[in-house]
Design a protein around this motif. Sequence first.
Motif, mmCIF file in Angstrom:
data_model
loop_
_atom_site.group_PDB
_atom_site.id
_atom_site.type_symbol
_atom_site.label_atom_id
_atom_site.label_comp_id
_atom_site.label_asym_id
_atom_site.label_seq_id
_atom_site.Cartn_x
_atom_site.Cartn_y
_atom_site.Cartn_z
ATOM 1 N N ARG A 317 3.043 2.098 -3.210
ATOM 2 C CA ARG A 317 1.632 2.060 -3.614
ATOM 3 C C ARG A 317 1.452 2.881 -4.890
ATOM 4 N NH1 ARG A 317 -1.638 3.757 1.669
ATOM 5 N NH2 ARG A 317 0.089 5.223 1.850
ATOM 6 N N TRP A 334 0.169 11.973 -5.126
ATOM 7 C CA TRP A 334 -1.006 11.078 -5.164
ATOM 8 C C TRP A 334 -1.814 11.327 -6.433
ATOM 9 C CZ3 TRP A 334 -0.837 7.300 -1.856
ATOM 10 C CH2 TRP A 334 -0.256 7.493 -0.589
ATOM 11 N N ASN A 342 -10.387 2.057 -2.899
ATOM 12 C CA ASN A 342 -9.247 2.065 -1.976
ATOM 13 C C ASN A 342 -9.552 3.077 -0.873
ATOM 14 O OD1 ASN A 342 -6.739 2.626 -0.682
ATOM 15 N ND2 ASN A 342 -5.675 1.757 -2.443
ATOM 16 N N TYR A 343 -9.868 2.564 0.329
ATOM 17 C CA TYR A 343 -10.316 3.450 1.396
ATOM 18 C C TYR A 343 -9.220 4.436 1.822
ATOM 19 C CZ TYR A 343 -14.440 0.513 1.780
ATOM 20 O OH TYR A 343 -15.601 -0.153 1.506
ATOM 21 N N SER A 344 -7.971 4.004 1.764
ATOM 22 C CA SER A 344 -6.899 4.929 2.161
ATOM 23 C C SER A 344 -6.804 6.090 1.184
ATOM 24 C CB SER A 344 -5.563 4.180 2.232
ATOM 25 O OG SER A 344 -5.203 3.642 0.973
ATOM 26 N N ALA A 347 -9.634 8.490 1.852
ATOM 27 C CA ALA A 347 -9.364 9.323 3.028
ATOM 28 C C ALA A 347 -8.386 10.448 2.695
ATOM 29 C CB ALA A 347 -8.813 8.451 4.160
ATOM 30 N N ILE A 348 -7.381 10.139 1.873
ATOM 31 C CA ILE A 348 -6.411 11.164 1.496
ATOM 32 C C ILE A 348 -7.084 12.236 0.638
ATOM 33 C CG2 ILE A 348 -4.303 11.567 0.161
ATOM 34 C CD1 ILE A 348 -3.427 8.732 0.999
ATOM 35 N N TYR A 351 -9.064 14.470 2.764
ATOM 36 C CA TYR A 351 -8.210 15.407 3.499
ATOM 37 C C TYR A 351 -7.912 16.639 2.654
ATOM 38 C CZ TYR A 351 -3.742 17.545 4.571
ATOM 39 O OH TYR A 351 -2.749 18.465 4.775
ATOM 40 N N TYR A 512 -3.885 12.285 8.111
ATOM 41 C CA TYR A 512 -2.940 12.117 7.011
ATOM 42 C C TYR A 512 -1.615 12.787 7.373
ATOM 43 C CZ TYR A 512 -0.689 12.809 2.476
ATOM 44 O OH TYR A 512 0.211 12.815 1.438
#
Length: 782
Positions: A317, A334, A342-344, A347-348, A351, A512
């Motif tokens: 990714r 990241w 991008n929902y993921s 979320a990261i 976190y 995560y």
Amino acid sequence: MRPYLRLLSLALLGSGLAPLITVCASYCASGTISVRFLITIAVIAVLVLALTVAFDRALIAFEPQLDRHARDQAVFLRSFPDRYVRIAIFGSAALSLFLELAMIRWQSTVFPFFAFYKNFSLLSCFAGLGLGYWMANRELIPLNFTIPLLAWQFALMLGMRYGMSEAQIASLSYLPFSEQLNMGLGAAKHFFETPHFYCVLAIIFLLTALAFIPLGQLCGALLERAEKLPAYGLNLLGSLAGVLLIFAVSAFWTPPLVWFVLAFAATLLFYVPTRSSLLPGLITAAVALVILAWPVSPAWQRIYSPYQLLEVGHNERGGLMLIRAAGHYYQRVWDLSRFNHNYSLIAIRNYYELPYRLYGQRKTVAVVGAGTGNDVAAALRRGSEHVDAIEIDPAILLLGRLGHPEHPYDDPRVHAIVNDARSFLRNTDHTYDMIVYGLLDSHTLLSHASSVRLDSFVYTVQGLREARARLKPGGLMSLSFSMLTPQLGRKLYLMMQQAFDGRAPVCVTAGYDGAVIFLEGKDKDLALPSALLQQFGFQDSTSVYADPALRADVSTDDWPFFYMPRRVYPFSYLGMFVLILLLSMFLVGNFIDEGPQFSHLSFFFLGAGFMLIETKGITELGLTFGNSWQVIGIVIAGVMVMAFLANCVVQWLKVERPEIPYVLLLASLLIGWWIARSGGFASTWMGRTATTIMLTCPMFFSGVVFSTLLSLRGRISTIMAVNLLGAMFGGLLEYNSMYFGFQFLYLLAGAIYLLALLWEFAGQKFDTASALEQQSAESMIV
């Protein structure tokens, strides 16, 4: 020679069967066994057996030539001019210890289970060296065997690790050690899941020991050509040089190819200088180096930091950097610098920024375990004005500096610090609005000298208290960890509670990397805004880890085994204990017909005791000064220096009786135990100096005892052999600390040294009585 050749044939048979057994175990676990598969395995096993028989007959056919090489080597060593003997003693000792440490490092980079039982590699080297010393006065086993056997081991281990599919070696990812949790590796739940594991370890043990036997014989034969005490002193200086050299090459992040080029070059210097000896040695050395240099995983960049093997690739990714340690996922970079759909990724980002969003902006932040910089970047995004980023591995820090898309380490607000986290927090005079533990874990990374993980002293009650002391009034601690089991979460909960005077932390399950975030304020209770947590999609899990039904024991500086949720005796390690004991007895039985003299057993106990106090000293000094590789290197070198100084004192003062050194040794152990039990010295320069003196005194007095007895006893090579075998026993006893704690090692070492003292007197009487009986028998015959 014949027993050695038989063991070579056995090693070949085991090397052929070990991969087959591993594949069978993996396929049995997955339930994919078929008749065709069993037939294939049976055919290959028959071929391996046939090859072994042919190899054995070839060795027998070449035995006269091998005997000739052995005689030539013995003549060559005896023909050394006296002026070069001292240099040769120094060089052989440096070679043996450098190669030993190189093997320990290399084996743990190929298969992770060597890292979880680092003493295994050490003890296999000790077994070979000890046997070699013991046989120093016999016909030598040619040094020409060492390099081919190492090449053999390289091919076997790398072939299994990279030449077999993940499905075929899946059974080696389950360790037989159930007491400790492991990142990326599960624990075997049933006995039938472990025999193949011990089979592989037995073959590696045998190959390593067989490679080191000629080196031990070389060292022992050279020691016999000089006076005992000066020769032992040169041996210690050579060992010190070997330690310094391995840490020097580690400092430059050199790969194993460099380590073994140096080791093979030094080994070839001791070859008989003839074409028939040197040419095969050069060829096998070249083959071994080609095997090591083979690009086993071209998609991954391999970096050998001073601590571990890091493999750098790119994730699917976004193509951002991904890091593996010992073959397992370790860290991921990241790019969270901008919001997107991008929902993921959202979320990261949530976190990493959760503590700031829950409790507001923090101007000064310390990130413990900064890694490649994700937590540092989060602090900068949330407006922090100063960030201290602490990371112990300089290679990971450099990768973050070069490869993180947000470039957090280039920001002037960030101060990157390469240091042990516990040592930094203890000694810094800075205070912070927030301290962030950024998923700090060591995976398969252990200390250089014991079963303690590198991060273990970070996660103790005392370590968390020292971190709390660096918080400003109103400061916040945020500790994240990938939760392997609920019991481990309960353990962290209790440790935080004790470190903060009984105030329980709040816990958030972030989702995560399996992380749970433990949050606690320096001087007040925290509340979790439920609406904000719901908005982020996180869960308040405080009640889960506050449940007293979850049983866990907290980690302390005396018992720093963070990855053991409960303080239980490590019975599963007894399997390894029995394996090493049986293999050692098997090797000794093949080569040694007569037992040691009764009084020589005191050297066995001295070796066991020294191994215990060395482990205790290195662990404790690592805690005092930091567990960074530089500190550990200095400490290990200091152990050698203390033994050398003890040897010099015995020569200068002409010490002839061991009673007083024994008393001083036992007294220093008792004082050390009492001080450790009382809490140790303060973390000031005077306290650290006192700790150093307290921990090194037993090593010094033990060295005085050994050198004194060495000057009074028989052959130095036999004594060194018995001492090394005793050190093996001490290395196994060290695992008692996993239940009793490290203070217990003081008492255990004291008991062993007391036994050595008692055995010394008993052995003298026994040997005297035996000598009188033999003289009487001879006079009757006359």
